[in-house]
Design a protein around this motif. Structure first.
Motif, short mmCIF file in Angstrom:
data_model
loop_
_atom_site.label_atom_id
_atom_site.label_comp_id
_atom_site.label_asym_id
_atom_site.label_seq_id
_atom_site.Cartn_x
_atom_site.Cartn_y
_atom_site.Cartn_z
N ALA A 1 -4.94 1.12 -8.79
CA ALA A 1 -3.80 1.29 -7.88
C ALA A 1 -4.06 0.58 -6.55
CB ALA A 1 -3.51 2.77 -7.66
N LEU A 2 -5.28 0.69 -6.04
CA LEU A 2 -5.60 0.04 -4.77
C LEU A 2 -5.66 -1.48 -4.91
CD1 LEU A 2 -8.28 2.54 -3.40
CD2 LEU A 2 -5.92 2.23 -2.60
N VAL A 3 -6.16 -1.97 -6.03
CA VAL A 3 -6.24 -3.42 -6.24
C VAL A 3 -4.85 -4.04 -6.32
CG1 VAL A 3 -6.93 -5.21 -7.90
CG2 VAL A 3 -8.54 -3.41 -7.28
N VAL A 4 -3.91 -3.38 -6.97
CA VAL A 4 -2.59 -3.99 -7.18
C VAL A 4 -1.56 -3.61 -6.11
CG1 VAL A 4 -2.92 -4.21 -9.67
CG2 VAL A 4 -1.76 -2.18 -8.76
N LEU A 5 -1.93 -2.78 -5.14
CA LEU A 5 -0.96 -2.35 -4.13
C LEU A 5 -0.31 -3.54 -3.41
CD1 LEU A 5 0.58 -0.34 -2.40
CD2 LEU A 5 -1.43 -0.25 -0.88
N GLN A 6 -1.09 -4.47 -2.95
CA GLN A 6 -0.54 -5.59 -2.17
C GLN A 6 0.45 -6.41 -2.99
OE1 GLN A 6 -3.63 -7.55 0.07
NE2 GLN A 6 -2.37 -9.36 0.42
N PRO A 7 0.12 -6.82 -4.22
CA PRO A 7 1.12 -7.54 -5.01
C PRO A 7 2.33 -6.66 -5.37
CG PRO A 7 -1.07 -7.81 -5.97
CD PRO A 7 -1.20 -6.86 -4.85
N TYR A 8 2.08 -5.38 -5.66
CA TYR A 8 3.20 -4.48 -5.96
C TYR A 8 4.13 -4.36 -4.77
CZ TYR A 8 1.67 -2.62 -10.52
OH TYR A 8 1.35 -2.46 -11.83
N ASP A 9 3.56 -4.27 -3.56
CA ASP A 9 4.37 -4.22 -2.34
C ASP A 9 5.25 -5.47 -2.24
OD1 ASP A 9 4.29 -1.95 -0.75
OD2 ASP A 9 2.50 -2.58 0.34
N GLU A 10 4.67 -6.61 -2.53
CA GLU A 10 5.40 -7.87 -2.47
C GLU A 10 6.54 -7.89 -3.50
OE1 GLU A 10 4.42 -12.64 -2.59
OE2 GLU A 10 2.77 -11.23 -2.37
#
Length: 183
Positions: free
Chosen positions: A78-87
């Motif tokens: 969840a922490l690794v993909v947060l930034q792309p998911y936010d985008e």
């Protein structure tokens, strides 16, 4: 005189040796103190860096351990993909705020002083769940954008955690992530 060792004892010895070897490897990382260091190409073509510390994973895992289905690997992913998911969420009109995450945490675990990594992990999970509410055409486009980001991703993960490319899959209906309902 030759002594034969029972098969069970040999298997236990082999398992113990593997466990010791595995334990020795888990402490090794190209980036000490970091659970993940990597980058991806964003939707605008710019390269973005992602760093997740061991401490962040441990802190969030500890605070979220009472929720069924949440493991350290879940938190790590969840922490690794947060930034792309936010985008991706921004492109498709999905907003999940820190307050949404806090509300979910309070509903699931009660009031508390939740850390930034814990709030970020819950935001990531809530964003992923929000993707499934999109109509099929939008979801197909989102899947295409997510695949482009996933395919551009490179990085090094600590051997302590499991990160599969499947974590990036965006699809409707059921999700492999824990179910959390906003408060």
């Amino acid at each position: 005189m030759t002594r034969t060792v029972p098969r069970t004892a040999r298997l236990l010895a082999a398992a113990a040796a593997l466990a010791l070897a595995g334990g020795a490897l888990t402490g090794c990382s190209a980036h000490p103190g970091q659970a993940y260091v990597g980058s991806y190409t964003g939707l605008d073509g710019a390269t973005r860096s992602v760093r997740v510390s061991e401490e962040d994973v441990q802190t969030a895992s500890s605070q979220l351990s009472a929720i069924d289905g949440v493991t350290s690997d879940t938190v790590f992913s969840a922490l690794v993909v947060l930034q792309p998911y936010d985008e991706l969420a921004g492109r498709y009109g999905i907003t999940v705020t820190d307050d949404d995450a806090r509300s979910t945490l309070e509903t699931q675990l009660g009031p508390g002083d939740y850390s930034r990594p814990t709030i970020n992990a819950v935001r990531s999970i809530l964003i992923q769940q929000s993707f499934s509410a999109l109509d099929q055409d939008t979801l197909a486009q989102l899947g295409s954008d997510a695949s482009a980001i996933k395919d551009s991703t490179t990085g090094d993960a600590s051997p302590r955690y499991t990160l599969t490319r499947e974590r990036w899959l965006v699809h409707g209906g059921s999700s492999s992530s824990p179910t959390m309902a906003p408060g």
